[in-house]
Motif scaffolding. Structure first.
Motif, PDB file in Angstrom:
ATOM      1  N   CYS A 114      -2.778   0.272  10.471  1.00  0.00           N
ATOM      2  CA  CYS A 114      -2.388  -0.530   9.309  1.00  0.00           C
ATOM      3  C   CYS A 114      -3.625  -1.278   8.814  1.00  0.00           C
ATOM      4  N   ARG A 115      -3.967  -1.063   7.563  1.00  0.00           N
ATOM      5  CA  ARG A 115      -5.125  -1.752   6.984  1.00  0.00           C
ATOM      6  C   ARG A 115      -4.736  -2.350   5.639  1.00  0.00           C
ATOM      7  N   THR A 116      -5.500  -3.351   5.205  1.00  0.00           N
ATOM      8  CA  THR A 116      -5.238  -4.026   3.939  1.00  0.00           C
ATOM      9  C   THR A 116      -5.999  -3.332   2.811  1.00  0.00           C
TER      10      THR A 116
ATOM     11  N   ASN B 112      -1.883  -4.795  -1.015  1.00  0.00           N
ATOM     12  CA  ASN B 112      -0.879  -4.048  -0.268  1.00  0.00           C
ATOM     13  C   ASN B 112      -1.446  -3.565   1.065  1.00  0.00           C
ATOM     14  N   TYR B 113      -0.549  -3.041   1.898  1.00  0.00           N
ATOM     15  CA  TYR B 113      -0.971  -2.474   3.171  1.00  0.00           C
ATOM     16  C   TYR B 113      -0.907  -0.946   3.090  1.00  0.00           C
ATOM     17  N   GLU B 114      -1.802  -0.300   3.857  1.00  0.00           N
ATOM     18  CA  GLU B 114      -1.643   1.127   4.108  1.00  0.00           C
ATOM     19  C   GLU B 114      -1.280   1.282   5.583  1.00  0.00           C
ATOM     20  N   CYS B 115      -0.084   1.794   5.820  1.00  0.00           N
ATOM     21  CA  CYS B 115       0.374   2.036   7.185  1.00  0.00           C
ATOM     22  C   CYS B 115       0.395   3.539   7.428  1.00  0.00           C
TER      23      CYS B 115
ATOM     24  N   GLU C  94       1.663   3.518   1.279  1.00  0.00           N
ATOM     25  CA  GLU C  94       1.206   2.254   0.698  1.00  0.00           C
ATOM     26  C   GLU C  94       2.436   1.365   0.601  1.00  0.00           C
TER      27      GLU C  94
ATOM     28  N   PRO D 138       3.515  -6.261   1.031  1.00  0.00           N
ATOM     29  CA  PRO D 138       3.657  -7.099   2.237  1.00  0.00           C
ATOM     30  C   PRO D 138       5.108  -7.314   2.667  1.00  0.00           C
TER      31      PRO D 138
ATOM     32  N   SER E 181      -4.584  -5.335  13.146  1.00  0.00           N
ATOM     33  CA  SER E 181      -3.760  -4.184  12.779  1.00  0.00           C
ATOM     34  C   SER E 181      -2.381  -4.273  13.440  1.00  0.00           C
TER      35      SER E 181
ATOM     36  N   ARG F 130      -0.214  -6.855  11.629  1.00  0.00           N
ATOM     37  CA  ARG F 130       0.304  -6.355  10.357  1.00  0.00           C
ATOM     38  C   ARG F 130       1.431  -5.348  10.602  1.00  0.00           C
TER      39      ARG F 130
ATOM     40  N   ILE G 159       5.423  -5.700   9.272  1.00  0.00           N
ATOM     41  CA  ILE G 159       6.137  -4.669   8.504  1.00  0.00           C
ATOM     42  C   ILE G 159       7.334  -4.155   9.300  1.00  0.00           C
TER      43      ILE G 159
END
Length: 965
Positions: free
Chosen positions: A489-491, A496-499, A562, A565, A606, A609, A613
């Motif tokens: 998981c990165r910002t 937004n986040y990419e998981c 994508e 939050p 990570s 986050r 989620i």
């Protein structure tokens, strides 16, 4: 070469619409088909030439070395004998193989397995295309007589072809065929005549005997036999099913009462399940048979016994027979009648090989009773000449037939498994009883594996997304080696986040229809026992090249979302990738890093986050009605050398457990939606049907004893009802209710979308999602391999192939996967039971538990610490049942002491070694103390969440704990 001889084989066939077709097969006969013998001076000798030139298998019937020629009946009925290494240099005609395949696919696979072993020297002779052995069917000749004549022709051909150098012995149990062969000057014997010459009693014990071979009273002693009704002819059954008089279904015998069973009905709008009670109504059906039933008149419907009855109690069994004959009412029944039926015919026998022991017989007895390990299988009458040697041994037996004048089916001995009580023997029983494929991987499978050292090529980099710089981690149980999923998981720049969920790309190594693929398809799943793991794939893949180990570059199939939050999905991507996991963590390690505010590296951020989620995804699922259920599961700490259990502990669940679970569920749902969009007729999906409302009756009744109302019209209603059923003074009460709810569920199954016309039938009830599949564990589940292939073909990441888009083939695979998945669950459960017994051996300890069920003559006791559930028969010191049973209030009153459902109890635990068949946990009631009666227990098989799916609180990965030793 091909001879110019041509044969036309014609026959008439009637179509479903009543038209008559003339079918003509044109055959071109050859003269160059090899005989397979190294003694032959005419045929070309090559690697297919198996039969020896010199043999030492002479005996009193045939003094010199010889070849054996087998007919269809010998293969169909005596395959257990043919599997013995004694039988070598055997000629198997093509006509025999074809007939066996038509009549029994299971036996065909077994004989094919023997043929595939070069050392056994089983040669398949292609007689139907050989000019010298082909025979035309004569006018008025039956197909069976024509085939027998063809087999005799083969024997004559070999005698002439080999110039009488090597005798040909025809083995046939068909008296007419044997007599005709002898009249034609051929050597022909029954299998019994041939085997008798070897002075090996275990071979004679393996012979399948005919019904008339058993003299019931003489062989077993005078005891009360029963006369079963005649089975209705199958032609009449077919007409009856079509007219609605009869129904077809699967026979499921009761574990608690051998006089009762249920039939799960197919294609009936009125009945899903019917109840069967009594010897004559059961009418020789055996667990898992496909049966035809006739629904009884409502006034004849039966009431299930409240008694727990064991078929090992012969006196009680004889009493029930007498009560059936005289029409007396059997005591100990509930007051509620159930829709009932009687078995009128067996449509398909699903007999298998059974493990167990021989019951002690009178000295010198020729026939003996075999006690199966599986409680739902009746005793089996067998002939044995080695009963004394088989004392205290586990043996394997096969049912052959069940005469209507015999109380028990008749069968034959197959082999000895080992000493009774030996851990390796008992493990072998678990594997055999649950049909777990555990043989070594064949050479053909190992030949499909990549050669080491394995490296990533430039071509691989060009066709995959490179994610090696991403902070990807895996979270698994301690010691897990088959790591098939990882997360990141990165910002993003927009906030937004990419998981991402990254799954081992097994299909890169397991290519369609290779020996490796076919073996994995047949195994279906990895099986996790307490002290071992039986892999679906060879360890080079499962524990190395496919496993997403920390710090190593691996191929993956990635799903990336994508998300905002607040866990709203903006877009989803699917692609093949290359990853390099930054860390392979345990659940405990990941939890520690997430919770430690002093750790703020990339991995910790990570994880936090991902947790944020996952918490929102979980809440959203619960709001939709996803169920949180419970099961009594434990894990063992094992001795590193002996693998014996040292301690038992409940599985501890942390936030990181459900963190992983939520993202695996999201990936499975996302992939299910995608493959159904791409391939609506051949998507491999998984459904969990909503249970019939009647399934919840035990749960509703149990909750009502404590004043709670359970509503179960929808999953949401059930979830809310369970959430509200809390007793502050009894913290474990809600857990037990959820365990009861687990047992009300239907089992989740794989299916092909092309066979369901209504998407409502796709629903996964436990997860409260309209569509679902399995994508996240291809190392240990073949279903996930199928899903990977479908997704890869749909996004042009891999090529398709015909079977992948054939919905009938896909459904057949799904049927096997459902069976293998179910058997793996049963085996894992049995392994836990075995190690529980080993743990309590030579131990006496007091333990707290709860009353988890009340029967007329028994209590069910749950011991949460050990994940045990036992059934205790309530008897006085003379062995008579005691207590006043109140069904409405679910209570037992003994000596003015009333015991309620969910009451806390204290018991003393030990192992009762008096029952040599299956040692039982011996429990004595300590609190409350009731003077004047004894308690006799039996272990009750548990229902776990894996019976439903990888829902609901804990992922299926829990079982990996068992593989880490």
């Amino acid at each position: 070469m091909i001879d110019d001889t041509r044969r036309l084989n014609s026959f008439l066939r009637k179509t479903r619409r009543g038209h008559v077709l003339k079918i003509t097969h044109e055959l071109y006969l050859r003269t160059d088909i090899p005989c397979g013998s190294n003694a032959c001076q005419q045929c070309t000798i090559d690697e297919s030439t198996l039969l020896d030139k010199h043999m030492n298998n002479g005996n009193s019937l045939v003094s010199t070395g010889h070849y054996l020629l087998v007919d269809t009946n010998v293969v169909l009925q005596q395959v257990d004998l043919l599997e013995d290494p004694l039988f070598t240099n055997v000629i198997v005609p093509q006509i025999v193989l074809d007939e066996v395949r038509h009549k029994s696919l299971a036996i065909y696979k077994r004989i094919r397995s023997v043929i595939s072993i070069p050392e056994r020297k089983f040669f398949v002779f292609i007689n139907e295309f050989n000019k010298n052995t082909f025979v035309l069917r004569k006018p008025g000749e039956s197909p069976n007589d024509r085939n027998d004549r063809a087999i005799r022709k083969i024997s004559q051909f070999y005698n002439e072809h080999l110039k009488q150098q090597i005798p040909i012995v025809l083995l046939t149990d068909d008296i007419a065929n044997r007599d005709l062969a002898r009249q034609e000057g051929l050597l022909a014997f029954s299998l019994k005549e041939y085997v008798t010459t070897f002075n090996r009693p275990e071979l004679l014990d393996r012979l399948v005997l005919k019904e008339e071979s058993f003299d019931l009273e003489k062989d077993i002693g005078k005891r009360k036999e029963i006369i079963f009704p005649e089975h209705v002819p199958l032609s009449e059954v077919q007409r009856g099913i079509k007219s609605g008089r009869y129904l077809q279904g699967t026979f499921q015998a009761s574990r608690e009462n051998y006089l009762e069973a249920n039939v799960f009905v197919q294609d009936s709008e009125k009945y899903n399940q019917l109840f069967v009670q009594g010897y004559r109504n059961l009418n020789r059906a055996v667990h898992d048979d496909i049966v035809a039933v006739e629904v009884l008149q409502e006034q004849e419907w039966a009431t299930p016994f409240s008694l727990v009855i064991d078929d090992k109690d012969d006196d009680q069994g004889d009493l029930v027979i007498e009560q059936e004959e005289t029409g007396l009412v059997v005591p100990g029944v509930s007051s509620k009648k159930t829709a009932s039926c009687r078995i009128v015919a067996i449509i398909k026998r699903n007999w298998r090989q059974y493990c167990g022991i021989l019951q002690e017989s009178l000295p010198g007895a020729k026939f003996h009773l075999f006690l199966p390990h599986e409680r739902r299988i009746p005793k089996i009458r067998i002939e044995s000449r080695q009963a004394e040697e088989l004392k205290n041994s586990r043996v394997m037996v096969q049912i052959d037939h069940w005469p209507r004048l015999s109380r028990y089916p008749q069968g034959h001995f197959i082999k000895t498994l080992g000493k009774l009580g030996d851990k390796e023997t008992e493990n072998e029983v678990i594997l055999a009883e649950n049909d777990i494929l555990h043989h070594e991987f064949p050479e053909a499978v190992l030949d499909c594996l990549p050669k080491l050292p394995w490296t990533i090529t430039a071509e691989d980099l060009a066709t995959r997304v490179d994610l090696r710089e991403f902070c990807i981690v895996s979270i698994d149980p301690p010691g897990c080696t088959d790591i098939d999923d990882a997360l990141h998981c990165r910002t993003l720049e927009n906030g937004n986040y990419e998981c991402g969920v990254h799954i081992a790309d097994v299909t890169h190594f397991v290519r369609p229809n290779t020996a490796l693929d076919l073996e994995a398809r047949e195994r279906g799943t990895t099986v996790y026992l307490t002290d071992r793991r039986i892999d679906m794939l060879p360890v080079l893949l499962s524990g190395n090249l496919c496993s997403l180990r920390g710090g190593e570059e691996r191929f993956a199939f990635s799903v990336r979302w994508e998300m905002t939050p607040d866990a709203k999905i903006v877009q989803t991507q699917f692609h093949k990738s290359i990853i390099k996991s930054k860390s392979a963590m345990t659940y405990e390690q990941a939890q520690t890093i997430k919770d430690d505010s002093g750790i703020n590296d990339e991995i910790a951020q990570s994880l936090r986050r991902l947790h944020s989620i996952a918490a929102q995804l979980r809440k959203r699922r619960m709001d939709k009605g996803a169920l949180v259920l419970e099961s009594s599961e434990v894990r063992f700490q094992l001795d590193t050398e002996t693998h014996d259990p040292l301690s038992v502990m409940n599985k501890e669940l942390r936030e990181t457990n459900w963190l992983v679970e939520e993202f695996m569920l999201l990936a499975n749902i996302s992939v299910a939606e995608k493959i159904y969009e791409l391939f609506p007729d051949c998507a491999c999906l998984r459904k969990h049907p909503a249970p019939p409302i009647s399934n919840f009756d035990p749960l509703v009744k149990a909750a009502d004893t404590k004043g709670f109302q359970i509503k179960a019209n929808t999953g949401k209603e059930l979830a809310d009802s369970l959430d509200q059923a809390i007793l502050s003074a009894h913290p474990y009460f809600n857990t037990m209710l959820r365990m009861l709810a687990t047992r009300c569920m239907m089992q989740a199954v794989y299916f092909c979308s092309g066979f369901e016309s209504d998407m409502k039938n796709f629903e996964h009830y436990g997860l409260a999602t309209p569509i679902y599949t399995h994508f996240t564990s291809p190392i240990r589940r073949y279903s996930d391999v199928l899903v990977h292939r479908l997704l890869a073909a749909g996004i042009n990441a891999d090529a398709t192939f015909p079977d992948l888009l054939n919905k009938r083939v896909l459904q057949q695979i799904c049927n096997n996967l459902n069976y293998r998945h179910r058997m793996a669950q049963y085996a894992a459960r049995a392994s836990v039971d075995l190690h529980t017994h080993l743990f309590f051996k030579n131990m006496h300890t007091d333990e707290d538990g709860y009353v988890f069920g009340v029967r007329k003559n028994a209590l069910q006791i749950l011991l949460p610490r050990y994940g045990l559930e036992t059934t205790l028969f309530l008897r006085d010191k003379e062995g008579k049942s005691v207590g006043e049973f109140n069904e409405e209030e679910a209570t037992q009153t003994i000596n003015n002491m009333t015991i309620h459902m969910f009451d806390p109890v204290t018991v003393q635990i030990s192992v009762d070694t008096n029952n040599v068949q299956r040692q039982r946990i011996q429990i004595h009631l300590v609190k409350p103390f009731i003077d004047g009666f004894s308690v006799s227990p039996i272990i009750k098989n548990k229902t776990t969440l894996e019976d439903i799916d990888d829902t609901i609180t804990t992922p299926v990965k829990r079982l990996k704990v068992k593989s880490s030793k």
